[in-house]
Enzyme design. Structure first.
Site, PDB file in Angstrom:
ATOM      1  N   ASN A  30      -2.547   0.097   6.711  1.00 42.23           N
ATOM      2  CA  ASN A  30      -2.069  -1.163   7.296  1.00 42.23           C
ATOM      3  C   ASN A  30      -1.094  -1.920   6.385  1.00 42.23           C
ATOM      4  O   ASN A  30      -1.018  -3.148   6.413  1.00 42.23           O
ATOM      5  CB  ASN A  30      -3.255  -2.026   7.733  1.00 42.23           C
ATOM      6  CG  ASN A  30      -4.180  -2.373   6.594  1.00 42.23           C
ATOM      7  OD1 ASN A  30      -3.921  -2.013   5.447  1.00 42.23           O
ATOM      8  ND2 ASN A  30      -5.259  -3.069   6.891  1.00 42.23           N
ATOM      9  N   TYR A  53     -12.338  -2.050  -4.490  1.00 39.97           N
ATOM     10  CA  TYR A  53     -12.900  -2.155  -3.136  1.00 39.97           C
ATOM     11  C   TYR A  53     -14.421  -2.052  -3.137  1.00 39.97           C
ATOM     12  O   TYR A  53     -15.000  -1.663  -2.123  1.00 39.97           O
ATOM     13  CB  TYR A  53     -12.307  -1.061  -2.250  1.00 39.97           C
ATOM     14  CG  TYR A  53     -10.931  -1.417  -1.680  1.00 39.97           C
ATOM     15  CD1 TYR A  53     -10.756  -2.530  -0.856  1.00 39.97           C
ATOM     16  CD2 TYR A  53      -9.821  -0.621  -1.926  1.00 39.97           C
ATOM     17  CE1 TYR A  53      -9.511  -2.849  -0.322  1.00 39.97           C
ATOM     18  CE2 TYR A  53      -8.566  -0.930  -1.386  1.00 39.97           C
ATOM     19  CZ  TYR A  53      -8.422  -2.052  -0.583  1.00 39.97           C
ATOM     20  OH  TYR A  53      -7.193  -2.370  -0.042  1.00 39.97           O
ATOM     21  N   HIS A  69      -2.169  -5.403   1.320  1.00 40.13           N
ATOM     22  CA  HIS A  69      -3.428  -6.097   1.056  1.00 40.13           C
ATOM     23  C   HIS A  69      -3.134  -7.552   0.726  1.00 40.13           C
ATOM     24  O   HIS A  69      -2.140  -7.859   0.074  1.00 40.13           O
ATOM     25  CB  HIS A  69      -4.140  -5.458  -0.151  1.00 40.13           C
ATOM     26  CG  HIS A  69      -5.265  -6.289  -0.702  1.00 40.13           C
ATOM     27  ND1 HIS A  69      -6.537  -6.246  -0.179  1.00 40.13           N
ATOM     28  CD2 HIS A  69      -5.293  -7.212  -1.702  1.00 40.13           C
ATOM     29  CE1 HIS A  69      -7.314  -7.104  -0.854  1.00 40.13           C
ATOM     30  NE2 HIS A  69      -6.588  -7.696  -1.777  1.00 40.13           N
ATOM     31  N   LYS A 128       0.823  -1.220   0.000  1.00 39.49           N
ATOM     32  CA  LYS A 128       0.000   0.000   0.000  1.00 39.49           C
ATOM     33  C   LYS A 128       0.860   1.274   0.000  1.00 39.49           C
ATOM     34  O   LYS A 128       2.060   1.234   0.324  1.00 39.49           O
ATOM     35  CB  LYS A 128      -0.946  -0.038   1.204  1.00 39.49           C
ATOM     36  CG  LYS A 128      -1.990  -1.167   1.096  1.00 39.49           C
ATOM     37  CD  LYS A 128      -3.040  -1.093   2.204  1.00 39.49           C
ATOM     38  CE  LYS A 128      -4.082  -2.191   2.017  1.00 39.49           C
ATOM     39  NZ  LYS A 128      -5.164  -2.114   3.031  1.00 39.49           N
ATOM     40  N   GLU A 167      -9.056 -10.404  -8.412  1.00 42.07           N
ATOM     41  CA  GLU A 167      -8.127  -9.285  -8.197  1.00 42.07           C
ATOM     42  C   GLU A 167      -6.889  -9.411  -9.098  1.00 42.07           C
ATOM     43  O   GLU A 167      -6.391  -8.407  -9.616  1.00 42.07           O
ATOM     44  CB  GLU A 167      -7.738  -9.230  -6.707  1.00 42.07           C
ATOM     45  CG  GLU A 167      -8.934  -8.878  -5.831  1.00 42.07           C
ATOM     46  CD  GLU A 167      -8.687  -9.037  -4.330  1.00 42.07           C
ATOM     47  OE1 GLU A 167      -7.573  -9.460  -3.923  1.00 42.07           O
ATOM     48  OE2 GLU A 167      -9.609  -8.726  -3.550  1.00 42.07           O
TER      49      GLU A 167
HETATM   50  P1  IDP Z   1      -8.378  -6.656   4.973  1.00 43.51           P
HETATM   51  O1  IDP Z   1      -7.503  -5.729   4.159  1.00 43.51           O
HETATM   52  O2  IDP Z   1      -7.677  -7.196   6.177  1.00 43.51           O
HETATM   53  O3  IDP Z   1      -9.007  -7.740   4.131  1.00 43.51           O
HETATM   54  P2  IDP Z   1     -10.987  -5.356   4.945  1.00 43.51           P
HETATM   55  O4  IDP Z   1     -11.998  -5.464   6.029  1.00 43.51           O
HETATM   56  O5  IDP Z   1     -11.217  -6.079   3.667  1.00 43.51           O
HETATM   57  O6  IDP Z   1      -9.567  -5.770   5.568  1.00 43.51           O
HETATM   58  O7  IDP Z   1     -10.800  -3.794   4.658  1.00 43.51           O
HETATM   59  C1  IDP Z   1     -10.115  -3.337   3.504  1.00 43.51           C
HETATM   60  C2  IDP Z   1      -9.208  -2.196   3.906  1.00 43.51           C
HETATM   61  O8  IDP Z   1     -10.003  -1.088   4.347  1.00 43.51           O
HETATM   62  C3  IDP Z   1      -8.292  -2.476   5.107  1.00 43.51           C
HETATM   63  O9  IDP Z   1      -7.128  -3.191   4.746  1.00 43.51           O
HETATM   64  C4  IDP Z   1      -7.984  -1.078   5.595  1.00 43.51           C
HETATM   65  O10 IDP Z   1      -7.007  -0.425   4.770  1.00 43.51           O
HETATM   66  C5  IDP Z   1      -9.334  -0.395   5.407  1.00 43.51           C
HETATM   67  N1  IDP Z   1     -10.171  -0.501   6.621  1.00 43.51           N
HETATM   68  C6  IDP Z   1     -10.849  -1.583   7.066  1.00 43.51           C
HETATM   69  N2  IDP Z   1     -11.511  -1.332   8.213  1.00 43.51           N
HETATM   70  C7  IDP Z   1     -11.241  -0.035   8.499  1.00 43.51           C
HETATM   71  C8  IDP Z   1     -11.642   0.844   9.578  1.00 43.51           C
HETATM   72  O11 IDP Z   1     -12.390   0.454  10.493  1.00 43.51           O
HETATM   73  N3  IDP Z   1     -11.155   2.111   9.527  1.00 43.51           N
HETATM   74  C9  IDP Z   1     -10.343   2.578   8.522  1.00 43.51           C
HETATM   75  N4  IDP Z   1      -9.949   1.782   7.496  1.00 43.51           N
HETATM   76  C10 IDP Z   1     -10.390   0.509   7.491  1.00 43.51           C
HETATM   77 MG    MG Z   2     -10.369  -7.631   2.568  1.00 40.34          MG
END
Ligand code: IDP
Ligand code: MG
Length: 142
Positions: free
Chosen positions: A114, A51, A117, A11, A128
Site C-alpha cells: 500500500n 512491526y 507507512h 515502501k 519509530e
Molecule cells: P497502516 O499501515 O494503515 O497503519 P496497519 O493495520 O498498521 O495499517 O498494518 C500495517 C501494514 O500491514 C499495512 O500498511 C499493510 O502493508 C499490511 N497489512 C495490514 N492489513 C493487511 C491485510 O489484511 N493483508 C495484508 N497486509 C496487510
Molecule cells: Mg499502522
C-alpha cells in the site's frame, strides 16, 4: 513537541517502480517539511521489530517478506498536527477504501503493497523516528 512530527516509510513497491519522486511531491504539496530522510534496506530483524504489534496476525510473515524485499525511504516529517494530517494524506490501509487524492489511492497496489507507512499516534511517531534516526541525522527538531 512530538505532535509536530510524524514518521513515514516509502515502501518497497513504490521505490522499485520509481514512485519515490511523485510521492515526495505529494508530501511537499501538502505542506510537510522533511526533517530527516534516508534510503535503507530493512533486515528481517528490523522489520519484525518495527512491526512487532502485528506479530501473530495472519498477514505478518508476508508483511515482513514484503518490507525486506527492496530498499525503502524512511523519513521524519514536520507539520502541524503531523500524525493526523499525514494519515489523512496517505488514506486508508486498504487502497480500495482510500479516498481520491490520497497517496494510497494513487500508488498502492493492494492492502499489503500500500505504497507508504505513516505513524498512527504521536507516541509511535516518536518511537519509530528513534528506531531509524540518530540525533545528528534529524534537522529542524527543537
Ligand atoms: P497502516 O499501515 O494503515 O497503519 P496497519 O493495520 O498498521 O495499517 O498494518 C500495517 C501494514 O500491514 C499495512 O500498511 C499493510 O502493508 C499490511 N497489512 C495490514 N492489513 C493487511 C491485510 O489484511 N493483508 C495484508 N497486509 C496487510
Ligand atoms: Mg499502522
Amino acid at each position: 513537541m512530538f505532535n509536530d512530527y510524524t514518521f513515514s516509510i516509502i515502501k518497497p513497491n513504490s521505490v522499485r517502480t520509481g514512485k519515490t519522486g511523485p510521492i515526495l511531491a505529494m508530501i511537499n504539496e501538502a505542506g510537510f517539511q522533511i526533517a530527516a530522510m534516508k534510503m535503507i534496506r530493512l533486515t528481517k530483524d528490523q522489520a519484525e521489530s518495527f512491526y512487532d504489534i502485528h506479530k501473530g496476525k495472519p498477514f505478518f510473515n508476508d508483511l515482513i517478506d514484503f518490507m525486506t524485499s527492496g530498499p525503502v525511504v524512511v523519513m521524519i516529517l514536520k507539520h502541524d498536527n503531523a500524525v493526523e494530517s499525514f494519515r489523512h494524506l496517505i488514506g486508508s490501509t486498504d487502497p480500495a477504501k482510500a479516498e481520491e487524492g490520497t497517496i494510497r489511492h494513487e500508488f498502492a497496489v493492494n492492502v499489503q503493497m500500500n505504497a507508504i507507512h505513516g505513524s498512527d499516534s504521536p507516541e509511535n511517531a516518536d518511537r519509530e523516528s528513534h528506531f531509524f534516526f540518530s540525533r545528528v541525522e534529524v534537522f529542524g527538531m527543537e
